[in-house]
Scaffold this motif. Structure first.
Motif: not given
Length: 113
Positions: A13, A71-77, A79, A101, A106
């Motif tokens: 990000s 996409e943030i959720e799919n990449c968690r944790p 970042f 979600r 966020l």
């Protein structure tokens, strides 16, 4: 890739029009080395940089925030937030679906990027 491999997604990000050199350094030098290291452990590394992922049509229809949060959720944790002297894009209003979600906290992370 073996069926036993797992995928690790890392979200990057930062402002789209700023911090190009830092993003490019990650893509050209850091992630290739990380991919090799992950591969030795049965992990497939995917870097997610939405400079290449949100279309103009999606942005115009007000879906950019929803896509970023998904996409943030799919990449968690995993970042990576690139912070500099300028603020990035901020939505004119918070219009993501009313779902857990899409926690409003966020949005602050994206706006700081």
């Amino acid at each position: 890739m073996s069926a036993n491999w797992k995928t690790v997604r890392v979200f990057i990000s930062g402002t789209f029009s700023y911090l190009h050199a830092e993003r490019d350094y990650l893509v050209r030098f850091v992630f290739p080395e990380l991919r090799e290291r992950c591969a030795r452990r049965g992990l497939h590394l995917v870097d997610v940089d939405l400079r290449w992922g949100v279309t103009e049509a999606e942005s115009d229809s007000g879906r950019a925030l929803e896509i970023c949060l998904d996409e943030i959720e799919n990449c968690r944790p995993f970042f990576i937030g690139l912070l500099g002297e300028r603020y990035g894009w901020g939505p004119p209003g918070y219009r993501a679906p009313d779902e857990v979600r899409y926690n409003p906290r966020l949005v602050f992370i994206i706006m700081l990027g």
